[in-house]
Design a protein around this motif. Structure first.
Motif: not given
Length: 171
Positions: A66-83, A123-131
């Motif tokens: 939490s910084s300067q009025g924003h909450v920044n969250v990082r997560a990792v998912s193994s679900k398909p991008i549509d899900e 939310a920005l979802v991008r392919a991770a380094d790991c397939d």
């Protein structure tokens, strides 16, 4: 070294190499497709998430700041991008935000949402380094930084505001 001795050593070496790869691969701390298992953010950091926001359906939350009025969250998912995008919409809606749009190109996606009349996050979802894994970067306006009328409430409706007393029509 004679040809017959070399012919006997080659299959033995191949078998030894294959066995060491198999044992080494099975003993690692890896998730699906040999990917490292994401490390969850400390419980204290998870407490920085806005009330009602749970990303359990999205994936593993690995960082919250939490910084300067924003909450920044990082997560990792193994679900398909549509899900993943649907799970993000469900999570922010449950926390009182409203989905405002989505752009899913199959290799990356953005999900936008509002709180009242304010643009409240993305939310920005991008392919991770790991397939097979997706990195999710979620940026929210800290609900405590919004004017009272726009702060989301977990019920999915804006926080109550004072209502003016109606003026009777002229006679």
């Amino acid at each position: 070294m004679s040809l017959s001795r070399r012919a006997r050593l080659t299959p033995a070496l191949l078998l030894l190499c294959a066995a060491s790869l198999l044992v080494g691969g099975c003993s690692s701390d890896a998730g699906e497709a040999g990917c490292p298992v994401p490390t969850a953010a400390p419980a204290g950091d998870l407490g920085l998430l806005p009330d009602g926001l749970s990303l359990d359906g999205v994936g593993t939350v690995t960082r919250v700041v939490s910084s300067q009025g924003h909450v920044n969250v990082r997560a990792v998912s193994s679900k398909p991008i549509d899900e993943v995008t649907v799970a993000i919409q469900d999570a922010v809606t449950a926390a009182g935000f409203r989905p405002a749009g989505m752009d899913n190109e199959g290799f990356e996606a953005e999900v936008f949402f509002t709180a009242g009349s304010y643009a409240a996050g993305q939310a920005l979802v991008r392919a991770a380094d790991c397939d097979g894994q997706w990195d999710v970067d979620l940026v929210l306006v800290d609900p405590t930084a919004l004017p009272g009328s726009a702060a989301p409430s977990p019920s999915g409706t804006p926080a109550p505001t004072a209502t003016a007393t109606p003026t009777p029509p002229p006679t």
